[in-house]
Design an enzyme around this catalytic site. Structure first.
Site, short mmCIF file in Angstrom:
data_model
loop_
_atom_site.label_atom_id
_atom_site.label_comp_id
_atom_site.label_asym_id
_atom_site.label_seq_id
_atom_site.Cartn_x
_atom_site.Cartn_y
_atom_site.Cartn_z
N HIS A 191 0.80 -1.23 0.00
CA HIS A 191 0.00 0.00 0.00
C HIS A 191 0.83 1.27 0.00
CE1 HIS A 191 -4.10 -1.67 1.13
NE2 HIS A 191 -4.15 -1.09 -0.04
N ARG A 303 -9.83 -1.39 -15.71
CA ARG A 303 -9.82 -2.66 -14.96
C ARG A 303 -10.62 -2.42 -13.68
NH1 ARG A 303 -4.15 -2.78 -16.86
NH2 ARG A 303 -3.83 -4.71 -18.05
N ARG A 339 -14.18 -2.86 -18.17
CA ARG A 339 -14.02 -4.31 -18.35
C ARG A 339 -14.67 -5.03 -17.18
NH1 ARG A 339 -8.42 -7.31 -18.36
NH2 ARG A 339 -8.48 -6.69 -16.16
N GLU A 437 -8.29 -12.27 -26.25
CA GLU A 437 -7.06 -12.66 -25.56
C GLU A 437 -6.87 -14.16 -25.54
OE1 GLU A 437 -7.19 -10.82 -21.68
OE2 GLU A 437 -9.27 -11.39 -21.35
N ASN A 460 -1.52 -9.26 -23.56
CA ASN A 460 -0.78 -9.91 -22.46
C ASN A 460 -1.18 -11.37 -22.36
OD1 ASN A 460 -0.10 -7.25 -22.01
ND2 ASN A 460 -1.53 -6.99 -20.32
N ASP A 461 -2.48 -11.60 -22.33
CA ASP A 461 -2.94 -12.99 -22.26
C ASP A 461 -2.83 -13.67 -23.61
OD1 ASP A 461 -3.62 -13.67 -19.57
OD2 ASP A 461 -5.17 -12.14 -19.68
N CYS A 508 -5.41 -3.24 -26.09
CA CYS A 508 -5.25 -2.68 -24.75
C CYS A 508 -4.22 -3.44 -23.92
CB CYS A 508 -6.58 -2.62 -24.01
SG CYS A 508 -7.30 -4.24 -23.69
C1 PEP Z 1 -4.41 -8.47 -21.51
O1 PEP Z 1 -4.52 -9.65 -21.21
O2 PEP Z 1 -3.71 -8.04 -22.45
C2 PEP Z 1 -5.12 -7.43 -20.75
C3 PEP Z 1 -5.13 -6.17 -21.14
O3 PEP Z 1 -5.74 -7.79 -19.60
P1 PEP Z 1 -4.99 -8.11 -18.21
O4 PEP Z 1 -3.56 -7.69 -18.36
O5 PEP Z 1 -5.74 -7.32 -17.19
O6 PEP Z 1 -5.17 -9.59 -18.12
MG MG Z 2 -6.10 -10.31 -19.91
#
Ligand code: PEP
Ligand code: MG
Length: 580
Positions: A191, A303, A339, A437, A460-461, A508
């Site tokens: 924190h 998010r 989201r 994703e 990312n995923d 994103c």
């Molecule tokens: C992603 O997976 O690219 C994404 C934007 O979502 P998160 O990073 O929150 O899983």
């Molecule tokens: Mg994701």
């Protein structure tokens, strides 16, 4: 002079007198006799109630001062104090003899044991929350001992030096006098670090040797400390040369920031005038201000997990409407993309029990929770429809795999709308979309794109699921470049499907905020990129430095490249930089 190294937790350069803050002293426990047990239990219950009421009062006053995120920390602590689990564990420890203790010893031991359990879950965010539990236990024990947890003040602009700072103490420090924060312990997800980032106070954590180095100075005068929250460098008693070096860095940081804000007014378009829409990713409403200063044209990814984590009961609909509306009002007339909740077995939530899974990232995560907990998503959608009366709102579902998942989103949204209508509550229009994703969602996009307004690539995923590379495993760093040709081919496929169906497409994932990768995305046909606000200036500059035709040629060629490295070199050369 001592030059020390830690982990940069909040960027910026600061220099000033150090003020050391020690953790609150834990009152001493004593052993009791059998006749005292009932009385100690009663005292424990009373002190717990006082602590919870104190925390609620602090939360209300912090909220009234316009800091809802900080207030949420105290609300979460009040919830911990009121949680039956902690109260019962403490009560069970009250007793006579070697095993037993008075109420003070019992509550401290129960809090320590809960904190150990949180640390043992292997999740960095939950481990950081252990500090909250200890903080609450100490507050109750202090009340039992007849004291009060003090609020720390600073009598002049200072750099706070500590081993770790309990969340309640961090939040009570006067922000106008807090120049910087240097902690010997702690982590970037604790924190103290989160608050430092939220309020742009430079911070370095995990600085070994810090307390010894500062202890050598007279307590009343203190040591002078200089720190760089980007590099993690901390200098105790800087000599003249080091002092000048930090002054220069502080000047540079100020100038770079001013330049970024100035440049943010320039259009994000290529030299041959192809415009790219730059949006922000945010995790809390408080992040809106910086994104707006850097001219984000809306939010491409809001998010919402912050509303759900670190608490013992789910957020109410009203609380969600309030959080979403704040962001919508800040960004209108630009859209805000909310989201839906993306949690799973890797992030345990007490009120959403998910059985332990061997592979949580391949398990009951995100939208898949709707099969057993549809109400959580319907409530979120209801809040989004209600917030949409204040400005344009989009809602997207995470972890969509195919047409069945897209239909599930539409059904949940229809239920939310019907309920609001039946209850006579005002709602606005919401555009519905999905995150791309999971590779399957792209491969069969034509089967469901017709029913949606937009889609956003979560790279990312997408990278994790395409290359079978766990996104949290540091040993796989060399595999983790989203410019891999396999990922680019999937993105090209998504662009083509979006064009066929007239669906708006954006990106994103972190890839959008990497200037080199952003060029590849534009070359592949993406015209909307959403990223952390701090990435906006670099991506804007990269786009303004190139021609679309060159990007398109490079993107087409990169689909046949043998490696991410080769693709990165290709696009880096367009910027005149070497690959990083
Ligand atoms: C992603 O997976 O690219 C994404 C934007 O979502 P998160 O990073 O929150 O899983
Ligand atoms: Mg994701």
């Amino acid at each position: 002079m001592h030059v020390l190294r830690g982990v940069g937790a909040a960027p910026g350069v600061a220099r000033g007198p150090a003020v050391r803050i020690d953790p609150p002293i834990r009152p001493a426990a004593r052993s009791i006799v059998a006749e005292e047990v009932a009385r100690e239990r009663e005292r424990l219950a009373q002190a717990t109630e006082v602590a919870a009421a104190e925390l609620e009062a602090i939360a209300a006053s912090v909220r009234a001062q316009g800091h809802p995120d900080e207030a949420a920390i105290f609300e979460a602590q009040a919830a911990i104090a009121r949680d039956q689990a902690l109260a019962q564990a403490a009560e069970a420890r009250i007793g006579e003899g070697a095993e037993g203790s008075d109420a003070i010893g019992a509550v401290l031991a129960a809090a320590d044991s809960f904190a150990d359990q949180l640390r043992g879950l292997g999740d960095e965010i939950l481990a950081a929350r252990a500090a909250d539990v200890i903080d609450v236990g100490t507050r109750i024990a202090t009340i039992l001992a007849g004291g009060r947890m003090g609020v720390r003040t600073l009598d002049r602009p200072s750099i706070v030096v500590a081993d770790d700072l309990p969340p309640s103490m961090t939040a009570s420090l006067p922000r106008d006098r807090l120049l910087g924060l240097a902690l010997e312990g702690s982590s970037p997800t604790a924190h103290a670090a989160i608050l430092a980032r939220a309020y742009a106070i430079p911070a370095v954590v995990g600085v070994r040797g810090l307390l010894d180095a500062t202890a050598a100075f007279d307590a009343s005068h203190g040591a002078e400390v200089a720190l760089d929250g980007a590099t993690g460098e901390v200098v105790v008693a800087p000599d003249e040369a080091a002092g000048r070096r930090f002054e220069r860095r502080a000047d540079e940081a100020r100038r770079a920031r001013a330049r970024d804000v100035e440049d943010a007014r320039l259009p994000a378009e290529t030299q041959d005038a192809t415009a790219v829409t730059l949006l922000a990713n945010i995790g809390t409403p408080d992040e809106a201000a910086v994104a707006l200063e850097l001219e984000a044209r809306g939010v491409g990814l809001f998010r919402t997990e912050f509303l759900f984590l670190e608490r013992s009961s789910p957020p109410s609909e009203a609380e969600q409407v309030d959080a979403y509306r704040r962001v919508v009002e800040a960004f209108r007339p630009h859209p805000v993309t909310i989201r839906l909740l993306d949690v799973g077995g890797d992030k345990p939530i007490p009120y959403l029990p998910i059985p332990a899974e061997a592979n949580p990232f391949l398990g009951v995560r995100a939208l898949r929770l709707a099969a057993t907990k549809p109400d959580v998503f319907v409530r979120q959608l209801r809040a989004a429809y209600r917030a949409a009366t204040a400005g344009p709102v989009k809602v997207m579902a995470p972890m969509v795999a195919d047409a069945g998942d897209a239909t599930l989103l539409l059904d949940l949204a229809a239920r939310a709308r019907t309920e609001l209508h039946a209850e006579g509550l005002a709602s606005g229009d919401v555009a519905l979309g999905v995150m791309l994703e999971i590779p399957s969602a792209i491969l069969v996009a034509d089967s469901y794109f017709g029913s949606l307004a937009f889609a956003s690539l979560g790279t990312n995923d997408l990278l994790q699921y395409t290359l079978a590379v766990d996104r949290g495993n540091p040993a796989l760093e060399s595999y983790r470049d989203s410019l891999h040709p396999a990922v680019l081919r999937l993105i090209a496929e998504a662009v083509a499907a979006a064009r066929r169906s007239g669906v708006e497409l954006s990106v994103c994932g972190e890839m959008a905020g990497d200037p080199v990768a952003a060029l590849a995305l534009v070359g592949l046909g993406v015209r909307s990129l959403s990223m952390a606000a701090s990435s906006l200036p670099g991506v804007r500059r990269a786009i303004r430095a190139v021609n679309l035709a060159t990007l398109e040629d490079a993107a087409a060629a990169s689909l046949d490249d043998p490696s991410a490295e080769r693709v990165r070199a290709r696009f880096s050369s367009l910027l005149g930089t070497s690959p990083v």
